[in-house]
Write an enzyme that holds these catalytic residues in place. Sequence first.
Site, short mmCIF file in Angstrom:
data_model
loop_
_atom_site.label_atom_id
_atom_site.label_comp_id
_atom_site.label_asym_id
_atom_site.label_seq_id
_atom_site.Cartn_x
_atom_site.Cartn_y
_atom_site.Cartn_z
N ASP A 18 -0.66 -3.68 -5.20
CA ASP A 18 -1.05 -3.27 -3.86
C ASP A 18 -1.65 -4.47 -3.12
O ASP A 18 -2.19 -5.38 -3.74
CB ASP A 18 -2.09 -2.14 -3.98
N ASP A 20 -3.81 -4.48 0.22
CA ASP A 20 -5.13 -4.41 0.85
C ASP A 20 -6.17 -3.80 -0.09
O ASP A 20 -6.02 -2.68 -0.57
CB ASP A 20 -5.05 -3.59 2.15
N THR A 60 3.29 -2.43 -0.50
CA THR A 60 2.19 -2.12 0.39
C THR A 60 2.59 -1.13 1.48
O THR A 60 3.66 -1.25 2.08
CB THR A 60 1.63 -3.43 1.02
N HIS A 101 6.41 3.15 7.46
CA HIS A 101 6.35 4.50 8.03
C HIS A 101 4.92 5.03 8.08
O HIS A 101 4.05 4.59 7.33
CB HIS A 101 7.22 5.46 7.20
N CYS A 111 8.18 9.91 4.03
CA CYS A 111 9.34 9.13 3.61
C CYS A 111 9.28 9.04 2.08
O CYS A 111 8.34 9.52 1.47
CB CYS A 111 9.29 7.74 4.23
N ARG A 114 6.49 5.54 1.11
CA ARG A 114 5.03 5.44 1.27
C ARG A 114 4.33 5.93 0.00
O ARG A 114 4.52 7.06 -0.43
CB ARG A 114 4.58 6.25 2.49
N LYS A 115 3.50 5.05 -0.59
CA LYS A 115 2.74 5.49 -1.75
C LYS A 115 1.87 6.68 -1.36
O LYS A 115 1.32 6.68 -0.27
CB LYS A 115 1.85 4.33 -2.27
MG MG Z 1 -5.19 -0.75 -1.10
ZN ZN Z 2 8.16 4.65 3.95
#
Ligand code: MG
Ligand code: ZN
Length: 205
Positions: A18, A20, A60, A101, A111, A114-115
């Site tokens: 990841d 951030d 990310t 997204h 979507c 996206r985690k």
């Molecule tokens: Mg993070």
């Molecule tokens: Zn996505």
Amino acid sequence: MSPHRTVRPAERPAVFIDKDGTLVENVPWNVDPAELRLMPGAAEALQALACGGFALVVVTNQSGLAEGRFSAAQFASLRAALRQMLRERGVTLTDFLHCPHAASADGRPACLCRKPQPGMLHRAARLHGLDLARSWMVGDILDDVEAGRRAGCRSILLDSGGETVWRRTPLRVADHRVDDWIDVAERILGDQRRMPNGLTMAGHG
Ligand SMILES: [Mg+2]
Ligand SMILES: [Zn+2]
């Protein structure tokens, strides 16, 4: 050997990272390269993991793109600056994938990338021939842990204070919870040494 057997090329394990709050200090919506700060020990740990045979792939969520907080060009510049900053510390990323997204109104992913969805990990595995079962996801929130588990990887929560909700489900339980990158590298490389099929066991028989 049967001529019909498909011989697959050897697959590498990866460490998915990841951005951030994990790779760099979390500065919300930042796209200014001058504000990029690597987390303590990250470069050294990633060097050690690369030496251990792991591909290094950043994954990310960047909903700021969908929300118009910054442009694709601004984000591309930031990504290039981060990759260069890592190269100067001896770390070459295999890839850097982002989900552009937004989350849906109820906060769930709208979507497949996206985690906590595992789409970016699956995509990287296809692109680079990665063995997900021998791979790890490292992140600072439980959505990272869940994305890793959903992709069939193990996961490490690098707890830098990013997680505030702590919504627990079986998929949101990390294999390890640590405070710094030195521990991340030690857990992953220590586990690899114990694995009967680990790369570092070659020649021990
Ligand atoms: Mg993070
Ligand atoms: Zn996505």
